[in-house]
Design an enzyme around this catalytic site. Sequence first.
Site: not given
Ligand code: 13P
Ligand code: G3H
Ligand code: ZN
Length: 322
Positions: A50, A83-84, A105, A135, A182, A227, A267, A269
């Site tokens: 990210s 990511d994003h 994104d 997205e 989250g 998650s 995804n 995290d």
């Molecule tokens: P979670 O917070 O559900 O693990 O999602 C992670 C995510 O979408 C990263 O882009």
């Molecule tokens: O969607 C976001 C991911 O969980 C990455 O989280 O931006 O805190 O690294 P972060």
């Molecule tokens: Zn995400």
Amino acid sequence: MPLVTTTEMFKKAYDGGYAIGAFNVNNMEIVQGITEACREEKAPVILQVSKGARAYANHTYLVKLVEAAVLECPEIPIALHLDHGPDFETCKACIDGGFTSVMIDASSKPFAENIEITRKVVEYAHDHGVVVEAELGTLAGIEDDVKVAAHAASYTRPEEVEEFVTKTGCDSLAIAIGTSHGAYKFTADQCTRNEKGILVPPPLRFDVLEEVSKRLPGFPIVLHGSSSVPQDYVKMINDNGGKMPDAVGIPEEQLRHAAELSVCKINIDSDLRLAMTGTIRAFFNEHPDKFDPREYLKPARANIKELVRHKLVDVLGCAGKA
Ligand code: 13P
Ligand code: G3H
Ligand code: ZN
């Protein structure tokens, strides 16, 4: 094999009714825990970084850690994904800097602007052999420094997806069907409680997913915010000095079902963060005298590995597909 794009992975996943795990990486132990599980389970994998991870660990360190994993796991396909990606410049830096896949994104922007920004990234990425995830729709929850309240989230509108994909040329599409970023994905009043008092979230909108898939046959769909917030790790955190009341995630059976449909990338995290934090908190409670980071990071890495193995085998269905 060298780093790969997601093109081949997604084609096989779509046809085979499974999904590829996309796990966020921020340091060496996380990269190792994920890729050791994938190597042992013979699973293709997406390691994603990210904007926050790049700010924390530095782009070069993360790329080199992933390159080390590629050398250690030559038999499995590994993609390195942004990511994003918040803007063209960040996507360009990652395309120029060794990534094989980027996400732009622009989902918080108006439809026409999202198309315009995404198309610009796609043109640059495709010219450099890199694939692009875009997205449509807005997830609730926290990602990087963006917090979207539950009431401000919006499901993807299936009637927009064909125009979006045709006009942008993106290679995969993240959609909003009720997942959320989250560890606190839903407020208590959005949920019911089971007999143990644990919150049960509202089901994912499979009707939206099916309508999107009908309009985009064969096209890979991505789920963010997936998650499951394992309650054993929430308890481990809370039993060892943490305070995470009412943390709740997406039930794994629903993710398994999505993987059987058109969802090719899921995804994850927060689950890795919970495993790492729970393990380290428990370690210090049991060993208040210890201070060597290797001693507490080793069990944390081992638990990340076992968690990823469980996801590959029981949720994503991608074990043995390398
Ligand atoms: P979670 O917070 O559900 O693990 O999602 C992670 C995510 O979408 C990263 O882009
Ligand atoms: O969607 C976001 C991911 O969980 C990455 O989280 O931006 O805190 O690294 P972060
Ligand atoms: Zn995400």
